[in-house]
Each structure stands twice: as structure tokens, then as C-alpha cells.
Scaffold this motif. Structure first.
Motif, short mmCIF file in Angstrom:
data_model
loop_
_atom_site.label_atom_id
_atom_site.label_comp_id
_atom_site.label_asym_id
_atom_site.label_seq_id
_atom_site.Cartn_x
_atom_site.Cartn_y
_atom_site.Cartn_z
N ARG A 218 0.79 -1.02 -0.05
CA ARG A 218 -0.08 -0.03 0.08
C ARG A 218 0.80 1.30 0.10
O ARG A 218 0.57 2.41 0.63
CB ARG A 218 -0.79 -0.05 1.42
N ALA A 219 2.07 1.09 -0.74
CA ALA A 219 2.87 2.49 -0.78
C ALA A 219 2.28 3.58 -1.27
O ALA A 219 1.48 3.74 -2.46
CB ALA A 219 4.22 1.98 -1.37
N HIS A 220 2.69 4.77 -0.71
CA HIS A 220 2.09 6.02 -1.21
C HIS A 220 3.23 7.19 -1.01
O HIS A 220 3.87 6.90 0.08
CB HIS A 220 0.79 6.33 -0.82
N GLU A 221 3.40 8.10 -1.89
CA GLU A 221 4.42 9.24 -1.61
C GLU A 221 3.73 10.50 -1.29
O GLU A 221 4.12 11.41 -1.11
CB GLU A 221 5.16 9.24 -2.85
N ILE A 222 2.30 10.45 -1.41
CA ILE A 222 1.42 11.64 -0.98
C ILE A 222 0.43 11.14 -0.18
O ILE A 222 0.23 9.84 -0.16
CB ILE A 222 0.68 12.48 -2.12
N ALA A 223 -0.08 11.82 0.75
CA ALA A 223 -1.11 11.39 1.79
C ALA A 223 -2.35 11.17 1.08
O ALA A 223 -2.84 11.99 0.21
CB ALA A 223 -1.32 12.85 2.71
N PRO A 224 -2.94 10.06 1.28
CA PRO A 224 -4.39 9.80 0.64
C PRO A 224 -5.43 10.74 0.84
O PRO A 224 -6.20 11.15 -0.16
CB PRO A 224 -4.90 8.48 1.23
N ALA A 225 -5.44 11.35 1.90
CA ALA A 225 -6.42 12.48 2.13
C ALA A 225 -6.39 13.84 1.08
O ALA A 225 -7.10 14.60 1.10
CB ALA A 225 -6.26 12.91 3.69
N ALA A 226 -5.07 13.74 0.79
CA ALA A 226 -4.83 14.90 -0.37
C ALA A 226 -5.55 14.73 -1.91
O ALA A 226 -5.74 15.68 -2.56
CB ALA A 226 -3.40 15.11 -0.31
N LEU A 227 -5.77 13.74 -2.00
CA LEU A 227 -6.66 13.27 -3.50
C LEU A 227 -7.56 14.20 -3.73
O LEU A 227 -7.73 14.61 -5.07
CB LEU A 227 -6.64 11.79 -3.56
N PRO A 228 -8.62 14.58 -2.98
CA PRO A 228 -9.53 15.20 -3.55
C PRO A 228 -9.34 16.54 -3.97
O PRO A 228 -10.04 17.30 -4.73
CB PRO A 228 -10.61 15.13 -2.03
N GLY A 229 -8.22 17.26 -3.35
CA GLY A 229 -7.66 18.43 -3.83
C GLY A 229 -7.02 18.51 -4.94
O GLY A 229 -6.24 19.58 -5.29
N LEU A 230 -6.69 17.30 -5.67
CA LEU A 230 -5.72 17.45 -6.69
C LEU A 230 -6.37 17.03 -8.05
O LEU A 230 -7.52 16.28 -8.09
CB LEU A 230 -4.81 16.32 -6.57
N ASP A 231 -6.03 17.40 -9.41
CA ASP A 231 -6.31 16.90 -10.46
C ASP A 231 -5.48 15.69 -10.52
O ASP A 231 -4.45 15.39 -10.98
CB ASP A 231 -5.87 17.90 -11.70
N ALA A 232 -6.22 14.44 -10.46
CA ALA A 232 -5.34 13.13 -10.50
C ALA A 232 -5.39 12.27 -11.83
O ALA A 232 -6.54 12.18 -12.33
CB ALA A 232 -5.89 12.23 -9.40
N TYR A 233 -4.53 12.05 -12.16
CA TYR A 233 -4.37 11.05 -13.18
C TYR A 233 -3.43 9.87 -13.15
O TYR A 233 -2.80 9.72 -12.01
CB TYR A 233 -3.65 11.70 -14.41
N GLY A 234 -3.35 8.83 -13.80
CA GLY A 234 -2.75 7.76 -13.65
C GLY A 234 -2.21 6.97 -15.22
O GLY A 234 -2.67 7.49 -16.25
N ASP A 235 -1.44 6.15 -15.07
CA ASP A 235 -0.80 5.43 -16.26
C ASP A 235 -2.01 4.76 -17.09
O ASP A 235 -2.21 4.84 -18.25
CB ASP A 235 0.28 4.55 -16.14
N TYR A 236 -2.94 3.93 -16.37
CA TYR A 236 -3.82 3.13 -16.87
C TYR A 236 -4.99 3.18 -15.98
O TYR A 236 -4.88 2.47 -14.92
CB TYR A 236 -3.27 1.87 -17.56
N ARG A 237 -6.40 3.46 -16.25
CA ARG A 237 -7.30 3.68 -15.26
C ARG A 237 -7.71 2.53 -14.54
O ARG A 237 -7.94 2.42 -13.26
CB ARG A 237 -8.82 4.20 -15.90
N PRO A 238 -7.86 1.23 -15.41
CA PRO A 238 -8.36 -0.04 -14.88
C PRO A 238 -7.61 -0.57 -13.64
O PRO A 238 -7.88 -1.29 -12.88
CB PRO A 238 -8.57 -0.90 -16.09
N THR A 239 -6.33 -0.40 -13.91
CA THR A 239 -5.21 -1.01 -13.01
C THR A 239 -4.60 0.01 -12.06
O THR A 239 -4.63 -0.30 -10.47
CB THR A 239 -4.06 -1.51 -13.54
#
Length: 304
Positions: A218-239
Motif C-alpha cells: 500500500r505504498a504511497h508518496e503523498i497523503a491519501p487525504a490530499a487526493l480530493p484536492g488534486l487533478d489526479a491522473y494515472g498510467d492506466y485507469r483500470p489498474t
């Protein structure tokens, strides 16, 4: 039940040390792979994890295009004490003949494809005039990320922070991760951390932050609670939404949902999603994909 026909002896090219590959060729290969994914001419299954008797596991990354299939297997083998052996090998097969095309040690390949994927995200998500780069970390991934980032943007100012770093040959050493990130246009998180390493909410709107995966659960380099305040993107949506630590944790806590991911690389390449608003920081998350391994490994297949 499949009937396996005997074949003539097969000579498989084995690459135990990744040769120097032109940065432009690697970037082009990764871009083409995600474009194929968008077009439906490539397939990207989820990662699979096989637990080994007595401890350890093997992660398998698969992908297929119209003419090739690849599987990367990465064993994690605990050793006496607190150490572990981690290896990775990628096998590419022709989907026209069924014959193996190349087998390569994927340690260096993984570094290259990860950095190239991040660079593709920088090209698609960072401001065109981005000139200040911050890198958190100083290992092989950090060095490769710097090389590939400079291939897509002309960064005039490079800041580096690592707890183990005392001097830098190419950049300014910051006193802390947050100091390095402050005022940067692009922030590359290249650590093996299992928890937040910067306060992403303190960054200016439009700042792009990229993050990669490690073996930490469950590694993460930013706080999970910060996600709602970000424009979030990923490499591939389903994974990515099913595997990225901060996304999984935020979803479990009810603070964020996978539907809030604004887009992924296939969508960005085909203008199938909205670009960053410019009103808040931008976050790009990469977990590593078989399609990336296939893209780079195909560059190693000998010309016929």
C-alpha cells in the motif's frame, strides 16, 4: 486440452545487460504502446501475484499487441535476516508464430520504462513553460527520471533532495523534500517510501507531481487525504485505481473514488479526457505495466 506440437530447436536471444538505448527511441516506444492501448490493438491485463510456499511471491506483468506478447515475472525471495532477493525477467513471444523473440533481465529495463512513462506524463500534463524541476530521491530511478524529464522539457533549475545525499553533480541540494518542491513546476517522487514524503497540498496550482510504485505494501508518496484536492491522473485507469496505495486507502476511507480520476495516458494521448484545470496541483500516478515492459523489450529483438 491443447496439443503441443514438437518444434525444431529454438535459439532465444538472451539479454542479461540492457544496452544503452536512445532516449528518443524509448519515449517513442512507450508513446506508441499507450496509443495502441487506446486504439484497442493492445491488451493490458491486471498484475497477478502468486504467493510462494514458505514466503515470498512472484508478480507477473503481462501485455499483448497485435504481433507480440510479453510476460515479466518478478520474484521476491526472502533470505535469512531481513534481506530478500528480487529479480525480474521479461519474455517476448511472437503472436504470429508463437516463437520466443527475446528474453531479457528486466532490472534496468524496469528503470527505463518507468522513467519514460513519467516523461510521457510530463509532456502531456506539465505546463509548456515548465522550467523548475524537483526530484525527491537519488537512486537509479531518480537519475533516469532526470534524463527522461529533460528530454521533454528544458528545465533550467533542478533541485534534489534525498536523506542520503550530501552533494549533487547536476542540481541544487535542498534541505528537505518540501523545500525542494516549493515553487517547482514539476516534482518527481522517486523514493521507496511507504508513506507521504511531501505536503502536496502546499504546492501552487498547476504544479505537476509524479509518483511511482515500490514493493512496500500500500505504498504511497503523498497523503491519501490530499487526493480530493488534486487533478489526479494515472498510467492506466483500470489498474492504477485498484493498486496505487494512496488511491486504495482514500477510497476505503470514503474520501475519494476511482471515478474521480480525471484520465489516464491512453485517454490523454487521444484527447478522450479533460486536461488539468490549472486551479490546483496535478498528480500523476504510475504503478508499472506490462505494456511498458513489452514496448522496451521489443527494442531488443534482433532485426531479421
Amino acid at each position: 486440452m491443447r496439443t503441443i506440437f514438437p518444434t525444431m530447436s529454438i535459439s532465444i536471444p538472451i539479454v542479461e545487460q540492457l544496452p544503452a538505448l536512445p532516449t528518443a527511441d524509448v519515449l517513442s516506444a512507450v508513446r506508441s504502446a499507450f496509443t495502441e492501448l487506446a486504439a484497442g490493438t493492445a491488451v493490458q491485463p491486471p498484475q497477478t501475484v502468486t504467493l510462494l510456499p514458505g514466503g515470498g511471491d512472484v508478480i507477473a506483468y503481462q501485455a499483448a499487441t497485435s504481433d507480440a506478447y510479453a510476460a515479466k515475472v518478478s520474484p521476491y525471495l526472502p533470505q535469512p535476516g531481513d534481506s530478500a532477493t528480487v529479480t525480474a525477467w521479461t519474455l517476448v513471444l511472437s503472436t504470429r508464430t508463437g516463437r520466443p523473440l527475446v528474453l531479457c533481465d528486466s532490472k534496468a529495463l524496469t528503470v527505463e520504462r518507468t522513467a519514460a512513462t513519467t516523461a510521457l506524463a510530463i509532456d502531456l500534463l506539465a505546463r509548456k513553460d515548465a522550467s523548475t524541476l524537483a526530484i525527491i530521491g537519488a537512486g537509479a530511478q531518480a537519475h533516469a527520471h532526470l534524463r527522461y524529464a529533460r528530454a521533454v522539457r528544458s528545465f533550467a533549475d533542478v533541485r534534489i533532495y534525498s536523506r542520503s545525499l550530501r552533494a549533487a553533480q547536476d542540481g541544487t541540494i535542498a534541505a528537505s523534500a518540501d523545500e525542494a518542491a516549493a515553487g517547482a513546476d514539476v516534482v518527481l517522487l522517486c523514493t521507496s517510501a511507504g508513506e507521504a514524503v511531501i505536503d502536496v497540498t502546499a504546492l501552487a496550482p498547476g504544479t505537476l507531481v509524479t509518483s511511482i510504485s515500490t514493493n512496500v505494501p500500500r505504498a504511497h508518496e503523498i497523503a491519501p487525504a490530499a487526493l480530493p484536492g488534486l487533478d489526479a491522473y494515472g498510467d492506466y485507469r483500470p489498474t492504477v485505481t485498484a493498486s496505487a496505495g494512496e488511491m486504495v486507502i482514500a477510497a476505503e476511507q470514503g474520501a475519494w473514488s476511482p471515478e474521480q480520476l480525471r484520465g489516464d495516458l491512453p485517454e490523454l494521448l487521444t484527447d478522450a479526457c479533460e486536461r488539468p484545470t490549472g486551479d490546483r496541483p496535478v498528480f500523476f500516478r504510475s504503478i508499472g505495466l506490462g505494456i511498458e515492459d513489452l514496448a522496451i523489450a521489443r527494442l531488443l529483438v534482433p532485426s531479421s
